[in-house]
Design an enzyme around this catalytic site. Structure first.
Site, mmCIF file in Angstrom:
data_model
loop_
_atom_site.group_PDB
_atom_site.id
_atom_site.type_symbol
_atom_site.label_atom_id
_atom_site.label_comp_id
_atom_site.label_asym_id
_atom_site.label_seq_id
_atom_site.Cartn_x
_atom_site.Cartn_y
_atom_site.Cartn_z
ATOM 1 C CG HIS A 141 -2.784 2.268 4.392
ATOM 2 N ND1 HIS A 141 -3.738 1.831 5.291
ATOM 3 C CD2 HIS A 141 -1.652 1.575 4.694
ATOM 4 C CE1 HIS A 141 -3.201 0.921 6.094
ATOM 5 N NE2 HIS A 141 -1.949 0.740 5.748
ATOM 6 C CD GLN B 23 4.423 5.340 5.246
ATOM 7 O OE1 GLN B 23 5.639 5.509 5.396
ATOM 8 N NE2 GLN B 23 3.786 4.322 5.793
ATOM 9 C CE LYS C 72 2.502 4.019 9.507
ATOM 10 N NZ LYS C 72 2.978 2.669 9.130
#
Length: 408
Positions: free
Chosen positions: A121, A201, A224
């Protein structure tokens, strides 16, 4: 784990979008929030709000206890040795920038190396570009296998005795691949380098133990993992954090201030200048409680099952190209539908009440490696079901009908 029952705890998922029940498949960008997290934040503001580490009054003590209690809970959640190894930040991006701006710039010299991967990212790429430029260091990339995975042999060939920092995503936000962090750590340490892990993630989906992973820094975001926006954390080995200088200066991070010189508090306070993200920390602690009540192993198994099911369902649709490995993936499926632009696919799906992500996903170098300009991405979480994926597949079939000849 019953995803249908879990779904009822998320107020936002009860609505209809464009006349259809909402199917939220964008959790890799930001997850939705359960009622328990929302209520914890409201309770804090209604009953306990004050600034922390300052006042001796009751509200100040309550707020401080809540804030530092959240730090202790976060430390246990990721397996840190102590709460002193947890720095609260605005999220993964801020945490990675802290390491790059403080630790990296203190250890890097001209000719040294920073090693990352093409799948990173932008938050785990641009800070290292800047650190390398500032020090005259070299930025190197571990090559990817054809399916987007990392081979340890390639790690060993890329990392050298000149390497000071290796930084990798635990889970790719595009490919869904789970990288072999522990094995990469062994290679890094054997060459005298530290390992930085982007856990944005992975932390929402699987049990994290930073000591078992043997990483030196680990960054993640609350939003998240069912928590509020604006809060995240950096785990760092205490000795490394103690070697670092703060990059923001102001109240509460200082020990002593004279007219011309100042000294800093011990870690982690030296990295949390100003009024911290108190309500965010309270919400993060509530999110951790929520996830642990369900069980991270159960959540991980559920997400891997959904990723496999989505891979099978979408692969069966003519014209769909899926990126990344069929196995060793979790949480998401990234794809394109013929020559239709992903934004158009997302627009058609939104008309059906289905929310997905479309674009380069802050991974432009990886898009070029995939030889595309953009992709569509469906990402899953504990409140999603196989029926949501069926809805996605049905929506893609309607998109095919709508665009017709654009399917190559």
């Amino acid at each position: 784990m019953n995803a249908e029952e879990i779904r009822t705890q998320f107020p936002i998922l009860k609505q209809e979008i464009n006349g259809h029940p909402l199917v939220y498949l964008d959790s890799a960008a930001s997850s939705q929030k359960p009622r328990s997290v929302i209520e914890a934040i409201v309770r804090y503001y209604e009953n306990d709000h004050a600034n922390v580490h300052r006042g001796v009054h009751t509200l100040g003590a309550r707020a401080t206890d809540a804030y530092e209690g959240a730090r202790e809970k976060t430390a246990r959640f990721v397996g840190a040795a102590s709460s002193e190894e947890i720095v609260f930040t605005r999220g993964t991006t801020t945490a990675l920038n802290l390491v790059a701006a403080s630790y990296a710039r203190s250890v890097l010299r001209e000719g040294d190396e920073i090693v990352i991967t093409p799948m990173e990212h932008h938050s785990n790429l641009i800070p290292w570009q800047q650190a390398a430029k500032a020090a005259g260091a070299k930025l190197k990339y571990i090559p990817l296998q054809p399916d987007g995975t990392i081979a340890i042999a390639d790690v060993e060939a890329t990392v050298t005795e000149r390497t000071k920092i290796v930084s990798v995503a635990h889970v790719s936000n595009v490919l869904g691949v789970v990288n072999p962090v522990k094995e990469i750590a062994a290679v890094a340490h054997r060459n005298g380098a530290v390992l930085v892990v982007d856990g944005a993630q992975s932390t929402p989906h699987r049990r994290i133990d930073v000591q078992e992973l043997d990483c030196d820094f680990f960054a993640f975001s609350g939003h998240k993992m069912c928590g509020p926006t604006g809060i995240g954390a950096l785990y760092g080995r205490k000795a490394l954090l103690e070697s670092m200088e703060p990059i923001e200066f102001g109240g509460e991070m200082i020990d002593h201030v004279d007219l011309y010189e100042s000294t800093w508090k011990d870690v982690p306070a030296r990295f949390e200048g100003g009024t911290p993200i108190i309500a965010g920390a309270v919400g993060l602690a509530a999110a951790i409680d929520f996830l642990e009540q369900i069980g991270l192993d159960e959540i991980n198994a559920h997400n891997e099952k959904l990723a496999h099911y989505a891979y099978e369902r979408l692969s069966a649709i003519e014209g769909v190209t899926i990126y990344g490995p069929q196995h060793n993936r979790t949480g998401l499926v990234t794809f394109n539908l013929g020559d239709i632009h992903p934004h158009d696919v997302a627009t058609v799906l939104d008309a059906e009440g289905i929310a997905i992500r479309a674009g380069h996903h802050c991974c432009q170098p990886l898009m070029r490696w995939l030889n595309v300009t953009a992709t569509a991405r469906a990402s899953f979480y504990l409140y999603n079901t196989e029926r949501d994926i069926d809805r996605l597949a049905e929506g893609l079939l309607r998109a095919k009908e709508f665009f017709g000849d654009a399917i190559g």
